[in-house]
Design a protein around this motif. Structure first.
Motif, short mmCIF file in Angstrom:
data_model
loop_
_atom_site.label_atom_id
_atom_site.label_comp_id
_atom_site.label_asym_id
_atom_site.label_seq_id
_atom_site.Cartn_x
_atom_site.Cartn_y
_atom_site.Cartn_z
N UNK A 71 -77.80 -7.42 -5.32
CA UNK A 71 -77.44 -7.12 -6.71
C UNK A 71 -76.33 -8.04 -7.18
N UNK A 72 -76.52 -8.62 -8.36
CA UNK A 72 -75.49 -9.45 -8.99
C UNK A 72 -75.06 -8.73 -10.27
N UNK A 73 -73.83 -8.23 -10.26
CA UNK A 73 -73.27 -7.57 -11.44
C UNK A 73 -72.24 -8.52 -12.03
N UNK A 74 -72.55 -9.07 -13.17
CA UNK A 74 -71.73 -10.15 -13.74
C UNK A 74 -71.24 -9.75 -15.14
N UNK A 75 -69.96 -9.37 -15.26
CA UNK A 75 -69.43 -9.00 -16.58
C UNK A 75 -69.54 -10.19 -17.54
N UNK A 76 -69.73 -9.89 -18.81
CA UNK A 76 -69.90 -10.95 -19.80
C UNK A 76 -68.63 -11.71 -20.10
N UNK A 77 -67.47 -11.12 -19.77
CA UNK A 77 -66.20 -11.78 -20.08
C UNK A 77 -65.11 -11.17 -19.20
N UNK A 78 -63.94 -11.83 -19.19
CA UNK A 78 -62.81 -11.26 -18.46
C UNK A 78 -62.33 -9.98 -19.12
N UNK A 79 -62.50 -9.88 -20.43
CA UNK A 79 -62.09 -8.63 -21.10
C UNK A 79 -63.00 -7.47 -20.68
N UNK A 80 -64.29 -7.75 -20.50
CA UNK A 80 -65.21 -6.71 -20.01
C UNK A 80 -64.82 -6.35 -18.57
N UNK A 81 -64.51 -7.37 -17.77
CA UNK A 81 -64.12 -7.14 -16.38
C UNK A 81 -62.89 -6.23 -16.32
N UNK A 82 -61.93 -6.52 -17.18
CA UNK A 82 -60.68 -5.74 -17.23
C UNK A 82 -60.98 -4.28 -17.58
N UNK A 83 -61.88 -4.12 -18.55
CA UNK A 83 -62.25 -2.77 -18.98
C UNK A 83 -62.97 -2.00 -17.87
N UNK A 84 -63.81 -2.71 -17.11
CA UNK A 84 -64.53 -2.09 -15.99
C UNK A 84 -63.51 -1.49 -15.01
N UNK A 85 -62.44 -2.22 -14.78
CA UNK A 85 -61.40 -1.73 -13.86
C UNK A 85 -60.60 -0.60 -14.49
N UNK A 86 -60.23 -0.77 -15.75
CA UNK A 86 -59.40 0.24 -16.42
C UNK A 86 -60.11 1.58 -16.55
N UNK A 87 -61.43 1.54 -16.73
CA UNK A 87 -62.19 2.77 -16.95
C UNK A 87 -62.63 3.43 -15.63
N UNK A 88 -62.30 2.81 -14.51
CA UNK A 88 -62.68 3.40 -13.22
C UNK A 88 -64.12 3.13 -12.82
N UNK A 89 -64.79 2.26 -13.58
CA UNK A 89 -66.19 1.95 -13.22
C UNK A 89 -66.24 1.12 -11.94
N UNK A 90 -65.19 0.34 -11.71
CA UNK A 90 -65.14 -0.53 -10.54
C UNK A 90 -65.27 0.31 -9.26
N UNK A 91 -64.55 1.43 -9.20
CA UNK A 91 -64.58 2.31 -8.02
C UNK A 91 -65.98 2.91 -7.85
N UNK A 92 -66.57 3.34 -8.96
CA UNK A 92 -67.91 3.94 -8.89
C UNK A 92 -68.90 2.93 -8.32
N UNK A 93 -68.82 1.70 -8.82
CA UNK A 93 -69.75 0.66 -8.40
C UNK A 93 -69.54 0.29 -6.93
#
Lengths: 486, 194
Positions: A395-417
């Motif tokens: 699986x390749x999960x590639x955020x569209x931007x660094x701002x999306x990447x930051x949001x993924x971490x801030x929202x706790x999605x990073x841990x879920x993934x």
């Protein structure tokens, strides 16, 4: 090159004033007419461009052209530059390994420097990312604008009620030199989606359904306005997914009239209008809709309730079907198209009449300008929460931007993934066009949230099955093509 | 840009529909920073094996067919806006592409590089393929001034559409950027009036 007056029969006439003043006009006409600098007799329109987006792959020859002619960039502040197509999605802090790619990125930086471009976002910059993602999220994209980029998915920005379309490198040079392009006026089409989408059906499914009905060339020559209850109910990011895919049915672009959803999204972003300027713009934006009775060259209607989760089975985005359907039989295809159809299925290693539900796949790609925004990661994470990635899946999960990447971490999605066994890569176009190392090997099947399933698009011999983020999530945890509604 | 006035040539037939720009020039060849050399990789994945040897069954590798006219199935040039596709076709030596239908962006890119896309009827296209199939030495004549395309085997002829401005550009070898540069004053006036 001879450009003397007497030899140049390409005369102009001044703009003809507001198009059809006093009669019902379309949204497209209103924006187009507000940007006409002049019209060439029996020829194209000289159109003023409000925002030009620029990336490393389709711009170097344009900057070279300026050098050869001894020209400066006419309005540097109206061009936004980001490196995205030919960039790695790991170790971006280190020098790029491929020397030819590195040269292209260095050239991009050199051009930004030589031509004094103020909005340059190289690898690692917080505003870096896929061009059609960083544009809207930084507030560069507004309703009523004309927007171009040397990239066909520029149609994405039409979601804000803008005329946005892809151009070639010669035209990139024209925009850099004059902030204008020469374009023939497109025909207009309105596609209305009545009613509501069913649960488990995403904006991507709506778009793939539409393209499967129109075919890959079905909207060529048109600018498409999307309308109807199902479109109104979409979030801004979902609207971007729909407009993004307009080009996949050949349309010059797609657009959606701005409304409260649009204003709320734009307000407060860094490059959005502020204060009094905001009020002035907002008043104008509220006039941007097709008048009642406005005449389109073509009108189509669909029922949103007819749409189920979609997948593609062939080698163009028009070759799509509901996830529980069977691949069309050869007899159902026009005779002239049968050779191409068979060639396509042969490439995919699939049989006419076959069902794909339950078929084992190898790769899952979440990302691209089509589905690389935060909402796509929310949908994916929500589905895989508490489940595990299937062992057979890369699986390749590639955020569209660094701002999306930051949001993924801030929202706790990073841990879920990560708990579900997924890793996050760094932003870029990645496996959507596989210019970097993110290539699907020959013969392998990839369920991909990107926009094109052309032969070799995701790597030589790669077999792409386009789908939305929810179908991709279901495939990632089962290792098979799976209906996410089950 | 080179002038285009009239051309008679044998043709290379490619009776495939929806030929997208990823087939014309795959993305991995887009890393160059100039416009040269793309012709060598035109249709690379159809034309070459993995080891770089030519695929015997692809038309560009068939000595029977040559010429500066490419004849292709409908919806030629769909997909990506990459002008590299037009550079590849021009670089290989094609001056005209004939099809029953072209994708928009590709059509503009071709014209901006002096390559003429000629739209013909489905029937006319089918006849070209049949003639070339029967005799690879069949020729077409494209006359831009009169906007006609003639199948020199059957003698059948069709007129094709092109806007007057673009026709003038091709006949005289002029490109858009010089035209736009001559309009600088109007552009500044437009900006000032907003």
């Amino acid at each position: 090159m001879n450009n003397s007056e007497n030899n140049d029969k390409r005369s102009t006439t001044p703009p003809s004033g507001v198009w059809g003043a006093g009669r019902a006009t379309t949204l497209f006409d209103k924006i187009w007419d507000a940007h006409v600098v002049s019209s060439v007799e029996n020829g194209p329109t000289q159109l003023y461009i409000d925002r030009h987006f620029c990336h490393e792959v389709t711009s170097p020859q344009a900057f070279n052209g300026l050098r050869t002619r001894g020209l400066k960039v006419f309005r540097p502040e109206l061009t936004t530059m980001t490196a995205d197509h030919n960039t790695p999605t790991i170790n971006q802090d280190q020098p790029v390994q491929d020397p030819i790619s590195r040269n292209q990125l260095d050239t991009f930086a050199q051009n930004a420097n030589d031509f004094n471009m103020p909005l340059f976002y190289p690898l690692g910059h917080i505003k870096n990312g896929v061009v059609h993602i960083i544009g809207p999220e930084n507030g560069f994209t507004h309703p009523g604008m004309t927007i171009v980029c040397g990239d066909s998915h520029t149609s994405t920005h039409g979601a804000f009620g803008a005329i946005a379309f892809g151009i070639g490198t010669s035209e990139v040079e024209m925009v850099l030199a004059t902030q204008c392009v020469l374009q023939s006026r497109a025909k207009t089409m309105r596609i209305t989606f009545n009613g509501k989408l069913n649960a488990g059906v995403t904006a991507k499914d709506l778009a793939l359904y539409m393209i499967s009905k129109l075919t890959t060339g079905g909207a060529t020559g048109y600018f498409v306005e999307y309308a109807g209850e199902a479109i109104r109910n979409l979030s801004m990011e979902e609207r971007m997914t729909v407009c993004n895919l307009s080009i996949e049915m050949g349309a010059r672009g797609g657009l959606i009239a701005p409304d409260q959803t649009t204003y709320d999204y734009v307000k407060g972003r860094e490059f959005a209008p502020k204060g009094e300027e905001w009020d002035k713009k907002l008043a104008y934006w509220k006039t941007l809709k097709s008048d009642e009775g406005a005449k389109f060259d073509k009108e189509l209607e669909f029922n949103a309730a007819d749409i189920q989760p979609m997948i593609t089975y062939g080698t163009n985005p028009g070759m799509g079907m509901g996830i529980t359907d069977s691949i069309p039989t050869l007899e159902s295809i026009d005779e002239a198209g049968r050779i191409s159809y068979q060639k396509s299925l042969e490439y995919m290693g699939l049989e006419a009449g076959e069902k794909l539900e339950g078929k084992t796949i190898d790769y899952v790609f979440l990302g691209s300008c089509t589905n690389g925004r935060i909402e796509d990661f929310r949908v994916f994470a929500n589905y895989v929460k508490g489940k595990k990635k299937a062992d057979n899946i890369t699986a390749w999960l590639v955020p569209g931007s660094w701002m999306v990447e930051k949001q993924i971490r801030e929202e706790g999605l990073y841990e879920i993934l990560t708990e579900a066994g997924f890793a996050l890569r760094q932003p870029g176009c990645s496996a959507c066009l596989a210019m970097n190392d993110d290539k699907v090997p020959a013969g392998k099947y990839a369920v991909s949230t990107s926009n094109r399933n052309f032969e070799g698009r995701q790597g030589p011999g790669a077999r792409t099955i386009l789908a939305g983020p929810l179908v991709a999530a279901a495939a990632a945890v089962t290792g098979k093509i799976t209906d996410p509604r089950n | 840009m080179e002038k285009f006035i009239k051309l008679t040539s044998t043709v290379v037939p490619l009776p495939i529909e929806n030929v997208d720009t990823d087939q014309i020039i795959p993305a991995r060849f887009l890393k160059a920073t100039d416009k040269n050399g793309f012709g060598d990789n035109l249709f690379a994945d159809w034309r070459y094996n993995k080891d770089g040897s030519p695929k015997a069954d692809f038309v560009l590798n068939n000595a029977l067919y040559s010429g500066s006219i490419l004849v292709a199935g409908k919806n030629f040039g769909s997909g990506s806006s990459r002008e590299h596709a037009a550079w590849a076709i021009d670089g290989y030596g094609f001056k005209v592409i004939v099809s029953s239908f072209f994708a928009d962006i590709f059509q503009n890119n071709a014209l901006n590089n002096g390559v003429l896309p000629v739209v013909v009827s489905v029937e006319f296209l089918a006849e070209i393929f049949a003639c070339v199939n029967a005799d690879a030495k069949s020729t077409l004549t494209i006359d831009l001034q009169n906007q006609t395309i003639t199948n020199n085997v059957s003698g059948n002829s069709e007129t094709f559409a092109i806007n007057a401005y673009k026709k003038e550009c091709l006949l005289n070898g002029l490109d858009d950027i010089d035209y736009l540069l001559s309009k600088k004053a109007q552009i500044e006036a437009y900006e000032a009036a907003r």
